[in-house]
Scaffold this motif. Structure first.
Motif, short mmCIF file in Angstrom:
data_model
loop_
_atom_site.label_atom_id
_atom_site.label_comp_id
_atom_site.label_asym_id
_atom_site.label_seq_id
_atom_site.Cartn_x
_atom_site.Cartn_y
_atom_site.Cartn_z
N GLU A 166 0.84 -1.20 0.00
CA GLU A 166 0.00 0.00 0.00
C GLU A 166 0.88 1.25 0.00
N ASP A 169 0.73 8.46 2.02
CA ASP A 169 0.13 9.69 1.47
C ASP A 169 1.15 10.76 1.08
N ARG A 174 0.45 14.12 -1.27
CA ARG A 174 0.14 15.38 -0.61
C ARG A 174 1.08 16.49 -1.10
N GLU A 206 -8.14 16.86 -0.59
CA GLU A 206 -8.97 15.67 -0.40
C GLU A 206 -8.94 14.73 -1.62
N LYS A 262 -6.17 13.68 -2.97
CA LYS A 262 -4.90 12.94 -3.00
C LYS A 262 -5.09 11.43 -2.90
N LYS A 263 -6.12 10.98 -2.16
CA LYS A 263 -6.34 9.53 -2.04
C LYS A 263 -6.77 8.93 -3.39
N LYS A 288 -3.64 8.85 -5.46
CA LYS A 288 -2.75 7.81 -4.92
C LYS A 288 -3.19 6.43 -5.38
N ASP A 289 -4.47 6.14 -5.26
CA ASP A 289 -4.98 4.83 -5.66
C ASP A 289 -4.85 4.60 -7.17
#
Length: 246
Positions: free
Chosen positions: A168, A171, A175, A224, A226-227, A230-231
């Protein structure tokens, strides 16, 4: 036969560290001068690339690079790649011409010679300390403002579980990229673990496949987001690793 392999792997490891030391010793005066001022970092970076290519060549590692998108020479980026080997550092330096600064674990600073320059040119992080992790953002921001790129291995380390193809992502890289509107460049390393893993009795000369993927733009993105980014980046690298496995 088993004894022969053990002798080979032992000598192979020793040779790797010899190759790490030779260019540092030869270029030491120039390397030392280049770290006296942060504005001279691009000169250090040029010598770091020579160092990296010397090691790859000496170990019999042959980079094979595939690009979906070309880097702009003067551009600043956030480089992210999967992490399986110490050679990830050398391969990244070899294939990326844009001057960048690594964000890496502080433990590598203990390596003789290499560690002397590593701790003076990279952004070190103690992952067990929240204060250290926060300080990374201040130092990275300073480097970005100087026109440099940043390189982070977002898994935060090499997965201990051999069954994990890609761990995984943390962040931090995303970020930073969103806050500074840096394009994110996903990079997949296919063969580094096979060539030179952290398992002592392993490794061999051969090809190192690299895939530089299309960039993820971060302009006008919010914190908000960034997730989601990232994924999406992790999915790109994971899909490529699975493709290499076929």
């Amino acid at each position: 036969m088993r004894i022969v392999k053990i002798i080979f792997w032992t000598l192979y490891r020793i040779w790797f560290y010899i190759l790490m030391a030779i260019p540092i010793i030869v270029m030491f005066p120039f390397l030392f001068i280049s770290i006296l001022s942060e504005k001279w970092y691009p000169y250090f970076f040029i010598m770091a690339r020579i160092w990296a290519k010397f090691i790859l060549l000496g170990m019999g590692f042959i980079p094979k690079v595939e690009k979906e998108q070309e880097l702009v020479e003067e551009g600043s980026y956030m480089f992210v790649a999967n992490h399986t080997s110490m050679t990830d550092i050398m391969l990244m330096l070899s294939v990326v011409k844009n001057p960048f600064v690594f964000v890496g674990k502080k433990e590598l600073a203990k390596i003789p010679l290499f560690g002397f320059f590593y701790k003076r040119t990279c952004i070190l992080v103690d992952r067990s300390s929240s204060k250290s992790r926060m300080a990374v953002f201040d130092r990275a921001q300073k480097r970005i403002n100087q026109g440099l790129s940043i390189c982070i291995f977002p898994e935060g380390g090499v997965p201990y579980d051999e069954s994990i193809l890609l761990d995984e992502f943390k962040d931090g890289a995303f970020r930073l990229a969103v806050e500074h509107e840096l394009p994110i460049v996903p990079i997949t390393f296919a063969d580094n673990k096979e060539r030179f893993s952290y398992t002592f009795f392993s490794g061999s000369p051969g090809e190192m496949r690299v895939k530089i993927h299309s960039f993820f733009e971060t302009k006008n993105q919010k914190s908000e987001d960034k997730k989601i980014i990232k994924d999406a980046v992790r999915k790109v690298i994971l899909n490529q690793l699975e493709c290499y496995k076929k």
